[in-house]
Design a protein around this motif. Structure first.
Motif, short mmCIF file in Angstrom:
data_model
loop_
_atom_site.label_atom_id
_atom_site.label_comp_id
_atom_site.label_asym_id
_atom_site.label_seq_id
_atom_site.Cartn_x
_atom_site.Cartn_y
_atom_site.Cartn_z
N PRO A 105 -0.05 17.82 -4.43
CA PRO A 105 -1.32 17.15 -4.11
C PRO A 105 -1.60 15.95 -5.01
O PRO A 105 -2.38 15.08 -4.66
CB PRO A 105 -2.37 18.25 -4.33
CG PRO A 105 -1.63 19.52 -4.22
CD PRO A 105 -0.24 19.23 -4.72
N SER A 106 -0.95 15.87 -6.15
CA SER A 106 -1.14 14.74 -7.06
C SER A 106 -0.16 13.60 -6.78
O SER A 106 -0.16 12.59 -7.49
CB SER A 106 -1.01 15.18 -8.51
OG SER A 106 0.30 15.66 -8.76
N CYS A 107 0.65 13.72 -5.75
CA CYS A 107 1.62 12.69 -5.39
C CYS A 107 0.89 11.37 -5.11
O CYS A 107 -0.07 11.32 -4.35
CB CYS A 107 2.39 13.14 -4.16
SG CYS A 107 3.62 11.96 -3.58
N ILE A 108 1.36 10.30 -5.73
CA ILE A 108 0.76 8.97 -5.59
C ILE A 108 1.19 8.34 -4.27
O ILE A 108 2.35 8.43 -3.88
CB ILE A 108 1.18 8.06 -6.76
CG1 ILE A 108 0.60 8.59 -8.07
CG2 ILE A 108 0.78 6.61 -6.53
CD1 ILE A 108 1.17 7.91 -9.31
N VAL A 109 0.24 7.69 -3.59
CA VAL A 109 0.53 6.97 -2.36
C VAL A 109 0.35 5.48 -2.64
O VAL A 109 -0.65 5.08 -3.25
CB VAL A 109 -0.40 7.41 -1.21
CG1 VAL A 109 -0.13 6.60 0.04
CG2 VAL A 109 -0.25 8.90 -0.94
N ALA A 110 1.31 4.68 -2.21
CA ALA A 110 1.25 3.23 -2.43
C ALA A 110 1.82 2.53 -1.20
O ALA A 110 2.30 3.17 -0.27
CB ALA A 110 2.05 2.85 -3.68
N CYS A 111 1.75 1.20 -1.21
CA CYS A 111 2.38 0.40 -0.17
C CYS A 111 3.16 -0.72 -0.85
O CYS A 111 2.82 -1.14 -1.96
CB CYS A 111 1.38 -0.12 0.84
SG CYS A 111 0.24 -1.32 0.18
N PRO A 112 4.21 -1.20 -0.22
CA PRO A 112 5.02 -2.24 -0.83
C PRO A 112 4.56 -3.65 -0.46
O PRO A 112 3.91 -3.85 0.56
CB PRO A 112 6.41 -1.98 -0.24
CG PRO A 112 6.10 -1.51 1.15
CD PRO A 112 4.82 -0.69 1.02
N VAL A 113 4.90 -4.58 -1.30
CA VAL A 113 4.80 -5.99 -0.97
C VAL A 113 6.24 -6.41 -0.72
O VAL A 113 7.03 -6.51 -1.65
CB VAL A 113 4.17 -6.80 -2.12
CG1 VAL A 113 4.19 -8.29 -1.79
CG2 VAL A 113 2.77 -6.31 -2.42
N GLY A 114 6.61 -6.58 0.53
CA GLY A 114 8.01 -6.84 0.87
C GLY A 114 8.68 -5.57 1.34
O GLY A 114 8.05 -4.65 1.84
#
Length: 180
Positions: A105-114
């Protein structure tokens, strides 16, 4: 003399525990990070021996199956630290990752640039996760764990703010929206 009576019991118990079964620690790859794209999934593991693997697949489960076949090990997802969403259906993907893959549940969510796959291969999961944690400690971004992000996507606003990552590390935030 009493100690010798218990020796066969201990030996039998040790043999019956299945220490040499397929479920042993050495027969698994432990997923550290994943980049989920529209038609491919890139996986990075904790072990230095396991390379970053990109698999052409239309779902995370199909990618996991293909990566297990290619690597010869089952993949354990419970310790996953970072998920990078790269153009996929955000809410459905995170729901699947949390409930089916049972990521932390502590897994980080992100998005890429590229290109997310190239980003993970070039920078590595450790550096990307570290960049997010430093940004959080400097209060440049709020909570971005999978539960918080999924809650935002499924809530009234149908959106969530996640860190944007590039080859330079953390470069700001990006809003992702529910595509259901």
């Amino acid at each position: 003399m009493k100690r010798l009576r218990f020796a066969p019991l201990l030996l039998a118990a040790g043999l019956l525990t299945g220490c040499a079964s397929d479920g042993s620690v050495s027969n698994k790859s432990y997923l550290r990070a994943a980049v989920i794209g529209r038609d491919s999934v890139t996986l990075a593991f904790f072990s230095e021996e396991d390379e970053v693997v990109t698999v052409a697949a239309d779902s995370p489960e199909a990618a996991r199956t293909a990566a297990e076949l290619a690597g010869g090990h089952s993949i354990f997802t419970g310790y996953t630290e970072l998920i990078i969403l790269d153009g996929c259906d955000s809410a459905a993907t995170l729901d699947f990752m949390l409930n089916e893959w049972r990521v932390s549940p502590s897994c980080i969510v992100a998005c890429p640039v590229g290109d997310g796959a190239a980003l993970l291969a070039d920078r590595g999961a450790d550096e990307l996760e570290g960049a997010v944690k430093v940004a959080q400690s400097q209060e440049l971004i709020g909570r971005c764990d999978i539960v918080t992000v999924l809650g935002g996507l499924l809530g009234d606003g149908k959106a969530a703010e996640v860190p944007a990552l590039s080859r330079e590390g953390f470069v700001g935030t990006s809003e992702i929206r529910d595509q259901w």
